[in-house]
Every structure is written in structure tokens, then in C-alpha cells.
Write a protein that holds these residues in place. Sequence first.
Motif, PDB file in Angstrom:
ATOM      1  N   UNK A  14       0.832  -1.214   0.000  1.00  0.00           N
ATOM      2  CA  UNK A  14       0.000   0.000   0.000  1.00  0.00           C
ATOM      3  C   UNK A  14       0.863   1.260   0.000  1.00  0.00           C
ATOM      4  N   UNK A  15       0.436   2.210  -0.798  1.00  0.00           N
ATOM      5  CA  UNK A  15       1.097   3.509  -0.928  1.00  0.00           C
ATOM      6  C   UNK A  15       0.084   4.607  -0.636  1.00  0.00           C
ATOM      7  N   UNK A  16       0.504   5.607   0.135  1.00  0.00           N
ATOM      8  CA  UNK A  16      -0.351   6.768   0.382  1.00  0.00           C
ATOM      9  C   UNK A  16       0.496   8.029   0.364  1.00  0.00           C
ATOM     10  N   UNK A  17       0.087   8.976  -0.482  1.00  0.00           N
ATOM     11  CA  UNK A  17       0.766  10.262  -0.594  1.00  0.00           C
ATOM     12  C   UNK A  17      -0.259  11.372  -0.396  1.00  0.00           C
ATOM     13  N   UNK A  18       0.093  12.349   0.420  1.00  0.00           N
ATOM     14  CA  UNK A  18      -0.757  13.521   0.603  1.00  0.00           C
ATOM     15  C   UNK A  18      -0.247  14.624  -0.308  1.00  0.00           C
ATOM     16  N   UNK A  19      -1.105  15.033  -1.239  1.00  0.00           N
ATOM     17  CA  UNK A  19      -0.709  16.061  -2.204  1.00  0.00           C
ATOM     18  C   UNK A  19      -0.804  17.446  -1.561  1.00  0.00           C
ATOM     19  N   UNK A  20      -0.166  18.396  -2.183  1.00  0.00           N
ATOM     20  CA  UNK A  20      -0.193  19.770  -1.694  1.00  0.00           C
ATOM     21  C   UNK A  20       1.035  20.499  -2.167  1.00  0.00           C
ATOM     22  N   UNK A  21       1.249  21.684  -1.596  1.00  0.00           N
ATOM     23  CA  UNK A  21       2.429  22.472  -1.964  1.00  0.00           C
ATOM     24  C   UNK A  21       3.698  21.658  -1.729  1.00  0.00           C
ATOM     25  N   UNK A  22       3.722  20.961  -0.602  1.00  0.00           N
ATOM     26  CA  UNK A  22       4.846  20.067  -0.306  1.00  0.00           C
ATOM     27  C   UNK A  22       4.278  18.657  -0.178  1.00  0.00           C
ATOM     28  N   UNK A  23       4.423  17.882  -1.240  1.00  0.00           N
ATOM     29  CA  UNK A  23       3.885  16.525  -1.238  1.00  0.00           C
ATOM     30  C   UNK A  23       4.528  15.694  -0.132  1.00  0.00           C
ATOM     31  N   UNK A  24       3.683  14.940   0.576  1.00  0.00           N
ATOM     32  CA  UNK A  24       4.169  14.100   1.679  1.00  0.00           C
ATOM     33  C   UNK A  24       3.840  12.648   1.370  1.00  0.00           C
ATOM     34  N   UNK A  25       4.868  11.812   1.281  1.00  0.00           N
ATOM     35  CA  UNK A  25       4.663  10.375   1.108  1.00  0.00           C
ATOM     36  C   UNK A  25       4.525   9.772   2.492  1.00  0.00           C
ATOM     37  N   UNK A  39      -5.154 -10.238  18.048  1.00  0.00           N
ATOM     38  CA  UNK A  39      -4.974  -8.892  18.597  1.00  0.00           C
ATOM     39  C   UNK A  39      -3.573  -8.436  18.221  1.00  0.00           C
ATOM     40  N   UNK A  40      -3.511  -7.421  17.356  1.00  0.00           N
ATOM     41  CA  UNK A  40      -2.232  -6.931  16.839  1.00  0.00           C
ATOM     42  C   UNK A  40      -2.109  -5.434  17.124  1.00  0.00           C
ATOM     43  N   UNK A  41      -0.936  -5.015  17.583  1.00  0.00           N
ATOM     44  CA  UNK A  41      -0.666  -3.598  17.808  1.00  0.00           C
ATOM     45  C   UNK A  41       0.376  -3.096  16.817  1.00  0.00           C
ATOM     46  N   UNK A  42       0.281  -1.799  16.523  1.00  0.00           N
ATOM     47  CA  UNK A  42       1.261  -1.142  15.659  1.00  0.00           C
ATOM     48  C   UNK A  42       1.988  -0.074  16.465  1.00  0.00           C
ATOM     49  N   UNK A  43       3.316  -0.145  16.459  1.00  0.00           N
ATOM     50  CA  UNK A  43       4.169   0.873  17.059  1.00  0.00           C
ATOM     51  C   UNK A  43       4.950   1.561  15.953  1.00  0.00           C
ATOM     52  N   UNK A  44       5.347   2.797  16.201  1.00  0.00           N
ATOM     53  CA  UNK A  44       6.177   3.510  15.241  1.00  0.00           C
ATOM     54  C   UNK A  44       6.364   4.939  15.681  1.00  0.00           C
ATOM     55  N   UNK A  45       7.363   5.625  15.139  1.00  0.00           N
ATOM     56  CA  UNK A  45       7.606   7.015  15.531  1.00  0.00           C
ATOM     57  C   UNK A  45       6.448   7.914  15.106  1.00  0.00           C
ATOM     58  N   UNK A  46       6.318   9.051  15.768  1.00  0.00           N
ATOM     59  CA  UNK A  46       5.278  10.012  15.409  1.00  0.00           C
ATOM     60  C   UNK A  46       5.423  10.421  13.947  1.00  0.00           C
ATOM     61  N   UNK A  47       4.302  10.491  13.252  1.00  0.00           N
ATOM     62  CA  UNK A  47       4.314  10.910  11.858  1.00  0.00           C
ATOM     63  C   UNK A  47       4.649   9.828  10.866  1.00  0.00           C
ATOM     64  N   UNK A  48       4.717   8.561  11.329  1.00  0.00           N
ATOM     65  CA  UNK A  48       5.122   7.483  10.414  1.00  0.00           C
ATOM     66  C   UNK A  48       3.940   6.925   9.615  1.00  0.00           C
ATOM     67  N   UNK A  49       2.729   7.378   9.898  1.00  0.00           N
ATOM     68  CA  UNK A  49       1.580   6.930   9.115  1.00  0.00           C
ATOM     69  C   UNK A  49       0.745   5.846   9.775  1.00  0.00           C
ATOM     70  N   UNK A  50       0.926   5.621  11.076  1.00  0.00           N
ATOM     71  CA  UNK A  50       0.156   4.577  11.771  1.00  0.00           C
ATOM     72  C   UNK A  50      -1.341   4.844  11.687  1.00  0.00           C
ATOM     73  N   UNK A  51      -1.734   6.065  12.041  1.00  0.00           N
ATOM     74  CA  UNK A  51      -3.158   6.407  12.022  1.00  0.00           C
ATOM     75  C   UNK A  51      -3.707   6.443  10.599  1.00  0.00           C
ATOM     76  N   UNK A  52      -2.883   6.883   9.661  1.00  0.00           N
ATOM     77  CA  UNK A  52      -3.299   6.882   8.255  1.00  0.00           C
ATOM     78  C   UNK A  52      -3.575   5.459   7.790  1.00  0.00           C
ATOM     79  N   UNK A  53      -2.695   4.531   8.165  1.00  0.00           N
ATOM     80  CA  UNK A  53      -2.898   3.127   7.800  1.00  0.00           C
ATOM     81  C   UNK A  53      -4.195   2.590   8.394  1.00  0.00           C
TER      82      UNK A  53
END
Length: 256
Positions: A14-25, A39-53
Motif C-alpha cells: 500500500x502507498x499513500x501520498x498527501x498532495x499539496x504544496x509540499x507533497x508528503x509520502x 490482537x495486533x498492535x502497531x508501534x512507530x515514531x510520530x508521523x510514520x503513518x500509523x493512524x493513516x494506515x
Amino acid sequence: MNTDNKPAIAVSNVLKTFAGKHEVKALESVDLAIAPHEFVSILGPSGCGKSTLLRIVAGLTPYEGGEVLVNQKRVTGPSPEIGVVFQSSNMLPWLTVGQNLALGAKLRKIPEAQAAPKIAQLTEMLGLKGFENNHPHQLSGGMRQRAAIGQILALDPQILLMDEPFGALDALTRDKLNVELLRIWQEQRQTVLLVTHSIAEAVFLSDRVLVMSGRPGRVVREVAIDLPRPRMPETIKQDPRYGEYISELSKLMGVY
């Protein structure tokens, strides 16, 4: 863990990019599979796309590439098979707790006679009995989150997606609700995918923990949590493996 061959949730490339003045992959080449009742948990640094996923799996956010399947069906939008619990409760402040719990069933035109026994059971199970006529502002933060979970469980979803549901609560209340969530899961056995920043929470709750990279996010490591169930803090937190899992995940997350 259920040993069914076909996953309840399957995410492929899966690929997700947010378009705009500064495109964010946000996400790139994300792959994961979750078995029914796992029951599975997802960990990751802030801004890594966990909530987007999580929102992509829920059908709330579109994606550009790859494929997301829930119960072998491609996700194209929200589904009654999926319930989502966010960090902030979605209860309507002008409705009572009982009315909020019944709201989803009402919107889906489920007959009251059919919905009422389920809601009564949830009220008892979530420790909200006696508070049915209270309004959300009259509840503690922990009780509001329990009621928010009840709103979703009242709809009988097969899959429960949770985005930092206890992140705004104090540590003691959070620990208590972790125990409550496990108890509910052990009774209901939905498939659960939880996004969290808490390593200890992920270890205590999960069958597996998935670790995501920094942006663009992708799953870089999977850690199976081999701790006995049912889990209670007084026993699990004394198990040497509990500390070992926390140490391993802390290293993977760059804590130390």
C-alpha cells in the motif's frame, strides 16, 4: 490466535501520498496480514503513518497503490464489519450515555427490541450500569472511553480498529482500561488492530506487535508476544519475558 488460513485483514504494497504544496509520502510498500480473532498492535515514531494506515483499513482514507482486503473483500469505503474507536470519544454531548450507546443501532435502523438486550449487556460489561441517564460531561475520562468502545461494540463489528484510544488518559486509568479491553476481547473475540505509542501497552495486549519505520511508513519488524492468556498485570508484569519484549521493542524503536 486463530489459525484460519485466510486473514481478516490483508494489506499488500500500500502507498499513500498527501498532495499539496509540499507533497508528503506517508506510506510506502506497506504489507501486513492479521488472522481472524488476533490482537495486533502497531508501534512507530510520530508521523510514520500509523493512524493513516488504520483509516485506510477502515475505508475512511483513500490510497493510491496496492490493495487492502477485509474478510477477502477489497476495501472501498466504510463497512459495517468494521468498528473504529478514536482517541477522543464520538459521543454526542446532548444525548445520555444510554442514548449514545443506542445511536449506531438507531442509525442503522436496527429494531429497538433487537438492540436493547445487546446494549443492556454492554452497559453491564463496561461498568456503566447506573449511568445510563448521565450525559458525557458527567463521566470521567475513563468512563467516556468505555462508553465510546460500547458505541462500537453495540454494532457487533467483526473487526475493531483502535487509534490511541487511551492516549489522553492518566497512566493508572490507562492500565485499568487495558485490563478492561482484554476482558472484552476475550469475551467477544473480535479481530483487533490497535495503534499505540506505548510499548508496554502493546506487549501487554497483543498477540503480535508490528513496528513501522519513519516516514514513509512501512512495517519493518514483527514481534510475536508469547505470553499466556488470560493476562493480568500482577502476573504478566512479573514474567521475565514481559520485560524482555519491552527491551527488544524499545531498541527497535530507538528508545535506547
